[in-house]
Design a protein around this motif. Structure first.
Motif, PDB file in Angstrom:
ATOM      1  N   UNK A1048     -30.407 -55.665 -31.872  1.00 46.99           N
ATOM      2  CA  UNK A1048     -29.852 -56.757 -31.375  1.00 46.99           C
ATOM      3  C   UNK A1048     -29.718 -56.401 -29.761  1.00 46.99           C
ATOM      4  N   UNK A1049     -30.268 -56.975 -28.644  1.00 46.64           N
ATOM      5  CA  UNK A1049     -30.041 -56.501 -27.306  1.00 46.64           C
ATOM      6  C   UNK A1049     -29.216 -57.360 -26.492  1.00 46.64           C
ATOM      7  N   UNK A1050     -28.574 -57.135 -25.650  1.00 48.34           N
ATOM      8  CA  UNK A1050     -27.461 -57.781 -24.975  1.00 48.34           C
ATOM      9  C   UNK A1050     -28.046 -57.770 -23.419  1.00 48.34           C
ATOM     10  N   UNK A1051     -28.211 -58.905 -22.873  1.00 43.51           N
ATOM     11  CA  UNK A1051     -28.438 -59.104 -21.338  1.00 43.51           C
ATOM     12  C   UNK A1051     -27.531 -59.752 -20.514  1.00 43.51           C
ATOM     13  N   UNK A1052     -27.038 -59.181 -19.376  1.00 44.32           N
ATOM     14  CA  UNK A1052     -25.991 -59.855 -18.565  1.00 44.32           C
ATOM     15  C   UNK A1052     -26.685 -60.535 -17.408  1.00 44.32           C
ATOM     16  N   UNK A1053     -25.964 -61.563 -17.197  1.00 44.17           N
ATOM     17  CA  UNK A1053     -26.540 -62.381 -16.060  1.00 44.17           C
ATOM     18  C   UNK A1053     -25.287 -62.667 -14.897  1.00 44.17           C
TER      19      UNK A1053
END
Length: 1313
Positions: A1048-1053
């Motif tokens: 599971x990978x988290x991307x910040x915007x």
């Protein structure tokens, strides 16, 4: 005033309006869309078209996990490609297309099929290629194997290997290696470590077989790889001498052990260098020399140069060099060379005499002689050499040692002289006449003298005695006793007949001078006779030409010659005597014409003889030779008168002779032997018409079938004995009751013989019932003016015939049913044939077999299932081969055939059909259809009752026999440690069918553990459901790959979750383009403000997702970062959509215990950081001081450099000094922030580079920074840079040209330092 009742009135109308609106619908063809994977981004993929009967305004959309691939124009339904397609990553997926008319929302699942294109080049699986091979490797052996794979399918994925270059690049090497279609490299030629090359390098390339890409057929090739091949030397070469030729000289009196020459050889295998031993394997003079282990050749025996004169004074030695160890074949490795040793001369011989002539003398030791013999004519002139004297003087010594003098001694030495007087080596010695008067045969017939040879150096000599025989000379000529001789001989005497042996000449000389030979001088008749050259006997040479009638007398000249060529001649007169050699000769030819019966023959034969008149040789007698017709004639023996003895009959003569009689008269003489000649007399007997025609038989009987127009009944024949055409021509006639029903056609067989064919006209046929027979009269006549004819009776019988075709019984052609797979055997039907003719013999024949399946012809596969007997019985011929699935209807085409039907009548009935229906039996096991799919489960996203996999199966049987029911037999979970364990109740399967294919949908029953990593193995069973018999089944095991929470990978915007949600489709499309994976979104949440404050990246929300490949593998954080960084277009798109950080994979859900623990840990870390900052500040201050010192030193050096003049040494980027001095290196950071510890005012987080994703931070572009809410910190005030101060204070130079040479390089600007 309010009207509360008005809404009540309008409500029914509104309800009616809403109920009347009809939902739009998609046409049936909007189920599958096929797109090529090379479709450009932005191109129109397809159009969504819906129909709405209300003509409402429609809006279109696409949803689903794969909707990010497309961009929809909502008002028109135009769908354009937003994210590139990739067949190798995702070859098929489903999307939901929807349409809305603002009242109703309609959704439909559409399958998108991606077509493969040639967008991938082959890739070698390993690029580190090297190998070693023996130089003796056989041709055709495997050297190495390479493997390249191409992700494309079909010809575009078919890899073809090429060898583009072989290094060294000589012409022979280009075809030394070959590569097979499977990537195996084989040896095509022989190797040689020493003679060719010890190392090869192959440039390899793999290309696909071509395919369509961007509307063009292209071929993709891999980058070249290089295979290094080292050749291992093997002991396969013989040693080699270091020189190609060895020679030396040695005196013939050299002592034993004297060193003559040294040879040297080395191992031909340069990589082995085996020691070498030497030996003499052959020698022209064995025992004279030997060789040591050091290769030195020494004298081992006594030498004698004179024994080598025929060998050019040389001894040839064959020296063999042998390696100490055997070669690879287990054999001795050696090489041989011939060594030439010259033996020099010593004066150790005396000249000697030999009985031979140069250059044929061999001068061997037994040959020297002391006595010689010669011959000379008496009174020979001076300087004439003595003949027959083979005298050679020879001294084997060389040069002055071989020079000697020659002289004559003895009682007769004054009559002769010797030549030459002086010679060297060898010379032919001649004894010459010196005084002719002393050489007289009558005085002395034999003379003797001595030849003396003396050595010019030592004075030693040898003597040879020469005996000379004196020859007599010729001084008389031969003579004949008479000048003319008269002789006679019969004409045509046999060759060799003696005419005379008494004509002789005499010569008083002796010896050769008195030997006489005879010959005939040329003249008339000289070629008809011959004379013995020794005896003078005269004989006939060519008796055939001795003809008295042509020439009765010949005159010849006979010559006698002695051995000295003195001659005399005489004349020979030869008279020829007559013999009976000429036969009589007939005069003219004789041909007589006479009419038969009445004519007579009278003719006289004329002849003469050329022999002598008045003798028996020329008197003639006449007679008739016996013949076929000679008894009818007589010939007078003296006068030659020929006449007939009685009347002549033309018909008695052989017709083949045409009435001609040839008689042979013999004319003979009365000589001895009797000679004769033959004279032919031709008598032609002319024909008259004196014979009538005659039939070959008195009566004829014929028969004919009824209803047979134009039939031939038979042939009649007649003869006429006359032998001319005008008298033997025959005409036929037919008469009697019914004669007009027949035709008579006559023809001539041969002269005097004719026939006639009796037949029916082509339009007339007889009827047996009307008239069964006919009696007719046949007549024959010729051209006799009297009109006489002959007759014969003809009887014709009419026969009944079989002329009706047979028929098939329709009742016997009723259809029947036969089960498949050997369920029935034997007779299944009987087809009946009938014929109304009494003599009929009908049978049933099988004409053809038609095989159909569901009304479609299936070829000839059922032709052997059934067979038919002539009696109409239909048998099952191949019961086990009957297969309902291949053919369900067999149609037999049959007919009846009457074996007795006459020709020209129909013997066959019309074709009939017998339909045999094949009944199905449950004989086919269900089978699973292959599916090129990989099933992936993300436990965190999959919910119960959701489909996670599917299978497809078929059964070739029909009805209930082909119905399939799926079930799950077992399910196991295989974790990454490989230990399998069974699981129960996790999955279930449901069965559905579409277009004959049964689909088993695997659904999840309960939630799965999201932390487990491994594979679920689900065994699915397909079982048919026959109404009768045993059910058949098959199984398949599916692998369901799980993707656990570790991926599971988290991307910040930079935007909030609402903004991210609005751009979700574009974000997914960009991520898919960058990673070539399927993106599964878990959730989107805002980041708490406390978390945002510590991050310079300023993320306001995060998105958790999984990135899964079709094979079940997934991307982790590092892999995702690398792939996004490598895909610049996708990265630009994501930055535009607000991506700022590729964050931690840890879940962001927080709870109070974790928060408290984090606070405690944070306080401890803050204390440690405070201590670290203090220590760091001290260290940085010290470093800054040292840096300034280095900058001052660089400034000092810079003052020494003239403005505009570039130093010759390499500059260090970032400074104005060179490698000879220390300077600051150029840092890999933007020029606005060099990142020195002492001058950095940002936090540790800000210190991290913002130009890459290596540490999961994303730096937006400059425009984006200007739009952010948080103000940028102002840069701190910096101390003046010493180097900058120095550079700015320097003089600008003395000229304008120097100013033009200056330049500014931002990369070398040291101000930020």
């Amino acid at each position: 005033m309010a009207r509360p009742w008005l809404p009540c009135l309008l409500l029914p109308a509104l309800v009616a309006t809403a109920a009347a609106n009809v939902a739009p619908k998609f046409p049936p063809n909007m189920t599958v869309v096929t797109l090529p994977e090379d479709l450009p981004v932005g191109a129109v993929a397809f159009w969504m078209v819906a129909e709405d009967s209300d003509n409402d305004t429609l809006t279109y959309g696409i949803s689903g996990p794969y909707a990010y691939f497309f961009n929809v124009t909502r008002t028109t339904g135009e769908v354009r490609l937003l994210v590139p397609l990739d067949y190798e990553t995702l070859y098929s997926f489903s999307i939901s297309i929807n349409v809305s008319d603002n009242h109703n929302h309609v959704r439909k699942e559409t399958q998108v099929i991606v077509e493969d294109r040639n967008d991938n080049a082959p890739v070698f699986q390993n690029t580190d290629f090297s190998t070693s091979i023996n130089e003796t490797l056989p041709v055709g052996s495997l050297v190495f194997s390479v493997l390249a794979k191409d992700k494309d399918e079909g010809p575009a994925g078919l890899v073809v290997y090429h060898i583009e270059e072989v290094i060294p690049g000589t012409g022979d090497n280009q075809h030394l290696f070959g590569i097979l279609p499977n990537g195996s490299i084989q040896l095509n030629g022989s190797l040689s470590y020493n003679n060719k090359s010890a190392f090869y390098q192959l440039k390899l390339r793999a290309c696909d077989s071509g395919g369509l890409y961007n509307n063009s057929n292209i071929t993709q090739c891999s980058p070249p790889v290089f295979l290094s091949i080292s050749v291992i030397d093997q002991p396969d070469l013989d040693p080699q001498f270091v020189r190609e030729f060895y020679s030396a000289s040695v005196p013939e009196d050299a002592t034993k052990g004297t060193s003559v020459l040294k040879v040297e050889a080395v191992d031909g295998d340069k990589g082995i260098s085996d020691p070498v031993t030497y030996s003499i394997s052959n020698s022209t003079r064995p025992g004279w020399f030997d060789i040591g282990v050091d290769g030195v050749i020494r004298v081992s025996g006594s030498l004698d140069r004179e024994l080598l004169l025929e060998e050019e004074e040389e001894v040839q030695l064959q020296v063999t060099a042998t390696e100490m160890n055997p070669n690879i074949y287990g054999q001795e490795a050696n090489v041989s060379i011939w060594v030439a040793l010259s033996v020099t001369d010593v004066n150790d011989h005396v000249p000697e005499f030999y009985n031979c002539t140069l250059p044929a003398c061999t001068f061997t030791p037994p040959e020297p002689q002391g006595n010689f013999t010669g011959y000379v004519d008496e009174h020979a002139a001076a300087r004439i050499p003595v003949e027959g004297l083979s005298l050679v003087a020879y001294d084997p010594d060389k040069g002055i040692n071989g020079t000697f003098r020659l002289a004559l001694e003895g009682p007769n030495a004054t009559a002769f002289s010797v030549a030459p007087a002086r010679a060297a080596g060898s010379v032919d010695v001649q004894v010459l006449v010196r005084t002719s008067a002393q050489v007289d045969y009558e005085t002395c017939t034999e003379m003797r003298l001595q030849v003396v040879a003396s050595d010019a150096v030592s004075g030693n000599n040898s003597t040879a005695t020469v005996t000379i025989h004196i020859r007599d000379i010729n001084d008389h000529r031969p003579t004949f006793p008479q000048s003319v001789y008269v002789l006679s001989v019969p004409e045509h005497s046999p060759n060799g007949t003696v005419v005379t042996d008494e004509v002789n000449a005499t010569d008083p000389d002796t010896g050769e001078g008195g030997r006489i030979t005879y010959r005939l001088l040329p003249g008339n008749g000289a070629d008809l006779f011959e004379v013995d050259p020794n005896t003078g006997t005269l004989r006939v040479k060519n008796g055939q030409l001795l003809d008295r009638e042509r020439q009765p007398v010949f005159h010849l000249t006979l010559q006698a010659t002695d051995g000295g060529n003195l001659s005399d001649s005489t004349t020979l007169q030869i008279v020829l005597l007559d013999i009976n050699d000429n036969p009589p000769l007939g005069s003219g030819s004789y041909s007589v014409f006479v009419q038969e019966e009445e004519g007579n023959v009278s003719v006289t034969i004329q002849a003469h003889d050329n022999d002598e008149p008045g003798t028996n040789n020329s008197r003639l007698q006449f007679s008739l030779l016996p013949g076929r017709y000679s008894q009818n004639f007589s010939l007078d023996p003296d006068t030659g008168l020929l006449s007939n003895l009685g009347p002549l009959d033309r018909e008695a003569i052989d017709p083949g002779l045409g009435g001609r009689i040839v008689l042979t008269a013999l004319v003979s003489d009365c000589g001895v032997p009797v000679l004769s000649t033959e004279v032919n007399v031709t008598i032609t007997v002319e024909d008259i018409n004196d014979n009538l025609p005659i039939f070959s038989q008195p009566s004829y009987s014929f028969s004919v079938n009824e209803s047979h127009p134009g039939a031939l009944l038979g042939v009649v024949e007649a003869r006429d004995a006359d032998q001319t055409e005008v008298n033997n021509r025959i005409s036929f006639g037919l008469s009697g009751a019914g004669a007009n029903n027949f035709v008579l056609r006559g023809s001539v067989l041969q002269p005097g013989r004719a026939s006639a064919q009796l037949s029916l006209p082509s339009d007339v046929s007889l009827n047996y019932d009307t008239q069964p027979d006919f009696s007719l009269t046949l007549s024959a006549e010729n051209a006799d003016p009297q009109g006489v004819e002959v007759t014969a009776a003809v009887h014709v019988t009419v026969k009944d015939v079989n002329n009706q075709p047979p028929t098939l019984d329709p009742a016997s052609l009723r259809g029947l049913r036969v089960p498949e797979n050997g369920s029935q055997h034997g007779v299944v039907a009987n087809v009946t044939a009938r014929d109304v003719d009494t003599n009929a013999s009908p049978e049933v024949q099988l004409v053809d077999v038609l095989c159909t399946k569901a009304g479609v012809a299936v070829g000839s596969l059922c032709h052997g299932w059934f067979s038919m007997e002539p009696d109409g019985s239909v048998f099952i011929h191949q019961s086990e081969a009957i297969d309902y699935e291949a053919c369900n209807l067999v149609t037999l085409i049959v007919r009846a055939h009457d074996l007795m039907t006459e020709a020209n009548f129909t013997a066959y009935s019309n074709n009939g059909t017998l339909a045999i229906t094949i009944e199905d039996v449950n004989d086919n096991t269900p089978y699973f259809l292959p599916e090129n799919k990989t099933f992936v489960i993300i436990p965190e996203l999959v919910l119960p009752n959701q489909q996670v996999a599917s299978v497809q199966a078929r059964d070739q049987d029909s009805g209930d026999n082909g119905a399939i029911l799926f079930s799950i037999l077992q399910a196991n979970f295989v974790p990454k440690d490989g230990v399998s364990r069974p699981v129960q109740g996790f999955f279930r399967v449901s069965t559905s069918a579409e277009a004959g294919v049964f689909i088993g949908s695997i659904e999840l029953v309960t939630n799965l553990d999201a932390t487990l990593q491994g594979t679920y193995q689900v065994t699915v069973q397909a079982r048919d459901r026959p109404s009768v018999g045993t059910a058949l089944e098959s199984q398949i095991t599916l692998k369901l790959f799980t993707v656990d929470q570790s991926y599971r990978v988290r991307l910040q915007f930079s935007g909030f979750k609402e903004e991210v949600g609005a751009n979700l489709e574009e974000i997914k499309a960009a991520l898919t383009q960058a990673t070539r994976t399927t993106v599964y979104i878990v959730n989107i949440q805002n980041i708490e403000s406390t978390d945002r404050g510590a991050s310079r990246a300023r993320g306001l929300s995060y998105l958790d997702a999984y990135f899964v490949f079709p094979n079940g593998s997934a991307l982790n954080l590092n892999e995702l970062s690398v792939m996004i960084r490598n895909e610049q277009d996708s990265m630009t798109q994501l930055l535009r959509l607000g991506l700022v950080v590729v964050g931690s994979e840890e879940p962001q859900e927080s709870d109070l215990p974790k928060l408290l623990l984090s606070v405690i840990i944070g306080l401890g870390v803050a204390l440690l950081l405070a201590l670290g900052v203090m220590v760091t500040a001290l260290v940085c201050t010290r470093k800054s001081y040292h840096r300034k010192l280095r900058a001052m030193k660089a400034a000092k050096e810079a003052r020494k450099t003239t403005v505009g003049v570039m130093p010759t040494g390499p500059a260090i980027p970032g400074t104005n000094v060179y490698n000879t001095e220390r300077a600051n290196p150029m840092l890999n950071v933007p020029t606005q922030d060099m990142g020195f510890e002492a001058l950095s005012s940002s936090s540790d987080l800000d210190y991290v580079s913002l130009n890459s994703l290596d540490d999961n931070y994303v730096d937006v572009d400059q425009n984006k920074q200007e739009s952010k809410k948080e103000p940028l910190r102002s840069p701190p005030t910096l101390d003046p840079e010493p180097l900058s101060v120095v550079l700015s204070g320097r003089q600008a130079g003395t000229g304008r040209q120097q100013e033009e040479l200056c330049f500014t390089n931002a990369a070398l600007d040291p101000t930020p330092l």
